[in-house]
Design an enzyme around this catalytic site. Sequence first.
Site, short mmCIF file in Angstrom:
data_model
loop_
_atom_site.label_atom_id
_atom_site.label_comp_id
_atom_site.label_asym_id
_atom_site.label_seq_id
_atom_site.Cartn_x
_atom_site.Cartn_y
_atom_site.Cartn_z
N ARG A 15 -64.31 3.30 -10.79
CA ARG A 15 -64.68 4.65 -10.69
C ARG A 15 -64.11 5.66 -10.08
O ARG A 15 -63.33 5.46 -9.21
CB ARG A 15 -66.29 4.69 -10.28
CG ARG A 15 -67.24 3.57 -11.48
CD ARG A 15 -68.70 3.65 -10.71
NE ARG A 15 -68.52 2.91 -9.50
CZ ARG A 15 -69.93 2.39 -8.97
NH1 ARG A 15 -71.06 3.04 -9.49
NH2 ARG A 15 -69.77 1.56 -7.77
N LYS A 75 -67.96 5.32 -3.66
CA LYS A 75 -68.67 4.27 -2.74
C LYS A 75 -68.35 4.73 -1.29
O LYS A 75 -67.54 5.54 -1.02
CB LYS A 75 -67.64 2.90 -2.94
CG LYS A 75 -68.10 2.31 -4.14
CD LYS A 75 -69.76 2.16 -4.49
CE LYS A 75 -70.16 1.00 -3.53
NZ LYS A 75 -71.68 0.88 -3.45
N TYR A 94 -72.27 7.53 -2.15
CA TYR A 94 -73.02 6.41 -1.93
C TYR A 94 -72.82 5.83 -0.38
O TYR A 94 -71.39 5.56 -0.53
CB TYR A 94 -73.03 5.40 -3.00
CG TYR A 94 -73.86 5.70 -4.20
CD1 TYR A 94 -74.85 6.08 -4.26
CD2 TYR A 94 -72.88 5.72 -5.28
CE1 TYR A 94 -75.68 6.18 -5.48
CE2 TYR A 94 -73.49 6.05 -6.83
CZ TYR A 94 -74.75 6.27 -6.68
OH TYR A 94 -75.11 6.67 -7.90
N HIS A 96 -75.40 3.93 1.71
CA HIS A 96 -75.99 2.55 1.92
C HIS A 96 -76.04 2.38 3.38
O HIS A 96 -75.51 1.25 3.65
CB HIS A 96 -75.84 1.67 1.04
CG HIS A 96 -75.89 1.73 -0.45
ND1 HIS A 96 -77.22 1.98 -0.91
CD2 HIS A 96 -75.11 2.08 -1.15
CE1 HIS A 96 -77.29 2.23 -2.32
NE2 HIS A 96 -75.79 2.56 -2.50
N GLU A 118 -77.86 8.34 -2.43
CA GLU A 118 -78.88 7.28 -2.92
C GLU A 118 -80.11 7.98 -2.26
O GLU A 118 -81.33 7.23 -2.40
CB GLU A 118 -78.70 6.00 -2.42
CG GLU A 118 -78.61 5.65 -0.69
CD GLU A 118 -77.27 5.90 -0.43
OE1 GLU A 118 -76.92 5.52 0.95
OE2 GLU A 118 -76.33 6.44 -1.05
N SER A 134 -78.25 2.66 -11.21
CA SER A 134 -79.38 1.63 -11.54
C SER A 134 -79.71 1.07 -12.65
O SER A 134 -79.96 -0.14 -12.99
CB SER A 134 -80.81 2.00 -10.71
OG SER A 134 -80.60 2.42 -9.16
N SER A 220 -96.66 -8.98 -7.24
CA SER A 220 -95.68 -9.75 -6.46
C SER A 220 -96.30 -10.10 -5.08
O SER A 220 -96.64 -9.25 -4.38
CB SER A 220 -94.43 -8.68 -6.34
OG SER A 220 -93.24 -9.47 -5.30
N ASP A 270 -76.18 -4.17 -1.84
CA ASP A 270 -75.86 -2.94 -1.10
C ASP A 270 -76.80 -2.44 -0.30
O ASP A 270 -76.32 -1.69 0.46
CB ASP A 270 -75.19 -1.89 -2.22
CG ASP A 270 -76.26 -1.32 -3.41
OD1 ASP A 270 -77.64 -1.95 -3.21
OD2 ASP A 270 -75.86 -0.75 -4.07
N ALA A 299 -71.22 -5.97 -4.98
CA ALA A 299 -72.12 -4.73 -4.31
C ALA A 299 -71.68 -3.30 -5.21
O ALA A 299 -72.48 -2.27 -4.70
CB ALA A 299 -71.77 -4.77 -2.74
N ASN A 300 -70.76 -3.48 -5.91
CA ASN A 300 -70.55 -2.14 -6.76
C ASN A 300 -70.65 -2.83 -8.29
O ASN A 300 -69.45 -2.57 -9.04
CB ASN A 300 -69.32 -1.63 -6.35
CG ASN A 300 -68.20 -2.51 -6.42
OD1 ASN A 300 -68.24 -3.93 -6.25
ND2 ASN A 300 -66.74 -2.04 -6.85
#
Length: 367
Positions: A15, A75, A94, A96, A118, A134, A220, A270, A299-300
């Site tokens: 990307r 990323k 991003y 994280h 995020e 997502s 859950s 991630d 993770a990506n």
Amino acid sequence: MIIGIPKEIKNNESRVGMTPAGVLELNHKGHTVLIQSGAGLGSGFTDKDYAKVGAEILDTIHEVYERSEMIVKVKEPIEAEYPLVREGQVVFTYFHFASSEPLTRAMIDSRAVCIAYETVEDEEGSLPLLTPMSEVAGRMAIQQGAKYLEKPVKGRGVLLGGVPGVPPGRVLILGAGVVGIQAAKMAAGLGAHVTMLDVNMKRLRYVNDVMPPHVVTEFSNEYNIRKHIKSHDLIVGGVLIKGAKAPKLITRDMLKSMTPGTVIVDVAVDQGGCVETSKPTTHEDPVFIIDDVVHYCVANMPGAVPYTSTLALTNVTLPYVLRLADKGWEKACSEDAALEKGLNIVHGEVVYEEILDTFGPLKGIPA
């Protein structure tokens, strides 16, 4: 403002942080955009495409970082990029942080202004810059899960849709957020039986309203998770706590109760992963097996479909990039509450509470 778009160097990340359309918009506003040569090729954009709309093409990533006031990426910076990030430089991508202490410390040491896609959060509590990725990851989770259920790659040998006379595969989805909804849509479309778990009854009611009858919901809790992992072929982890590490909903001991060849796709990897045995993998080497359970923990994930992903991401990031460029980060964030929530680290201090909660004061992380 001078905005830099480096080529992504994370493993198999194709990307790019900006399309030619975005460059044109910034150019019209009088901003300068520096693009590293080849940065857009993986997403289908050539250097010529960028040059036509006014971008300056630079040969190296070092030049892009050195000359730019703001870096726009996809990323988080990886270790090779840590020394390139400068004091006072705005990095919009991003991050994280909660899943990586080394990255957190490196960005603190850089004294840069780190704004995380995020954690940009609108007044409704949704995450507009995380949502499109997502959506891609949720849909891909079923696509990849279906592939790794095949026997040649050590899966159980189940066709998710089944065939006449043979029941369909069973998909368990943890989390009824954006990832979970998109995964359920794809799995249901293939004809699989889908069970979705979440602690938010409002979300479960929504799922019941919009999904077909073969998508069922349950609350859950550990009891229900332990019950369902024994009978489901594909498990998708789509749990998110904004800016924080994902909770470990599936523990190591639970793997032994799963049928050999069960596939886990941990989309939350991630953010540390919602499966205790998860660890980040790459598109080059995407899976590993523990106790005969196949783990897919890339993770990506959206990086595998960069054309779709880049367009989906830049559709939502560009308005924020324009605000930051037009007003500077301080004024832009003070006038936009959503963008202000994207501030994670500013001039060597962590300003996002969930990151502090993750690492705690004993880690010596400055607030």
